[in-house]
Design an enzyme around this catalytic site. Sequence first.
Site, PDB file in Angstrom:
ATOM      1  N   SER A 141      12.869   9.475 -33.182  1.00  0.00           N
ATOM      2  CA  SER A 141      12.133   8.541 -33.828  1.00  0.00           C
ATOM      3  C   SER A 141      10.991   8.047 -33.482  1.00  0.00           C
ATOM      4  O   SER A 141      11.105   7.517 -32.288  1.00  0.00           O
ATOM      5  CB  SER A 141      13.491   7.513 -34.076  1.00  0.00           C
ATOM      6  OG  SER A 141      13.185   6.452 -34.568  1.00  0.00           O
ATOM      7  N   LYS A 142      10.123   7.742 -34.109  1.00  0.00           N
ATOM      8  CA  LYS A 142       8.798   7.046 -33.825  1.00  0.00           C
ATOM      9  C   LYS A 142       9.143   5.454 -33.274  1.00  0.00           C
ATOM     10  O   LYS A 142       8.620   4.933 -32.451  1.00  0.00           O
ATOM     11  CB  LYS A 142       7.891   6.897 -34.815  1.00  0.00           C
ATOM     12  CG  LYS A 142       6.358   6.205 -34.617  1.00  0.00           C
ATOM     13  CD  LYS A 142       5.506   7.169 -33.980  1.00  0.00           C
ATOM     14  CE  LYS A 142       4.292   6.618 -33.689  1.00  0.00           C
ATOM     15  NZ  LYS A 142       3.337   7.565 -33.145  1.00  0.00           N
TER      16      LYS A 142
END
Length: 485
Positions: free
Chosen positions: A252-253
């Site tokens: 996840s960013k």
Amino acid sequence: MIRTRFAPSPTGYLHLGGLRTALYTYLFAKQQNGVFLLRVEDTDQEREVPGAVELIYQSLRQAGLLYDEGPDVGGPYGPYIQSQRKATYMPYAMQLVESGAAYPCFCTKEELAERRAKAESETPGQWKYDKHCLHLPREEALARMKAGEPFVIRQNVPTTGSAGFDDLLYGHVEAPCDTLDDNVLIKADGLPTYNFANVIDDHLMEITHVMRGTEYLSSTPKYNLLYEALGWKPPVYIHLPPVMKDASRKLSKRYGDPSFEDLLAQGYVREAIINFIALLGWSPGDEREFFTLEELVQAFDVKGLSKAPAIFNTEKLVWFNHEYISRMDFEDYLAMATPWFDKVLAGKGTDYRRLAELMHTRTEVFDRVPDQVRFLAELPDYDIELYTHKKMKTDAVLSLQVLELASPVLAELPSFREEAVKEALMILAQKHELKTGQMMWPVRTALSGLHSTPGGATEIAYLLGKEESLRRIHIGIEKLRQAGQ
Ligand code: GLU
């Protein structure tokens, strides 16, 4: 005719899970001479990030995943941006309203919040829309719509029975209808939700196979109810397990995990990224590890897909990258390395071609290159301990003697070509009965201040040039003298 689509929402960057979905979808289509199209799913306009659509085009091109149809390339099923298809969805929604598979809902946010809060206090976590507006008399509902009252259209999910579908990877997936919510199909702004648009567009664009993340597994039974209600044949579904950072969380960013663009910017090469991503959850069934995109097209088979979540192993990616860089054509390497050399060596007149020869097989990721070559721009502050090397049979005392011998000889050299430096140092070593290492280790240490470097003493002397080399040797002599006092 196989037709597949990649259908990202323009939320800002192409995450690696998304890139893998795009890749598999592309491979699946291309292998069967089918069509791979791009559809931009931007009906949730609050989530849209400016510039994100262009970033999708650019990322897919950079990845080499060229689409046959799409917003910026056209095609017979356009427009390929959902917000430009607004007028398409309402007639289908009304068709569902007519048949009873959907209904308009006039509940306001406040009313919903109130009923939800009440329901949650009685049975927490169980709230579903309570079908309040399903029971409005038809005439009244139509009149209110006509009068311009804000409304949404909801799917009317049966209260009994079950809904299901067959997934190529997960088999038959079924959900009891009483667990399914009456999703909004058309929002108050007239735009469809994903839940509706994906069904309509996959049908209208004649998509035969849908690949997407397993987060859609649980809602797909509901989509199938819509296909049934519209009398359409659903596509074949292949849901893909998530790409995980580790056993417990998805990539996840938000946690700083890199996107495809980030990896490119860090100096991973596209072919290595694609090769690595292809093997995150797919296996060719044999020992092969290296694949070009064309080879992947040939080798790809859904039978090799895994249901287990794939773990993103950065070391493995670095390994692939190093392999790809090492095998890269030298001129390509030089071109790619130059901007990274420039970050620390710009204007120094360093022979980049020679430096590239020394760095080519030592480059794992390009963003590590500046640190590896920074010593050429600036002598690191090093400890004289570095002069002591058991295997080379040197220590501080011997090193001082060596540098004092080497300094005037090197100063005499008319040219600092590598062969000239080497010859001079070797003759000197012979004359004083020193082993090669006893000569080279002190010189290389004085020139670099590092324990390990690309190239040895003579290469570094050449790259630094005469003046800088002599300056560094004098620094070494000074350091050693002071320590010896
Ligand atoms: N727009 C959805 C997403 O970005 C795509 C899901 C699908 O492929 O149907 O997650």
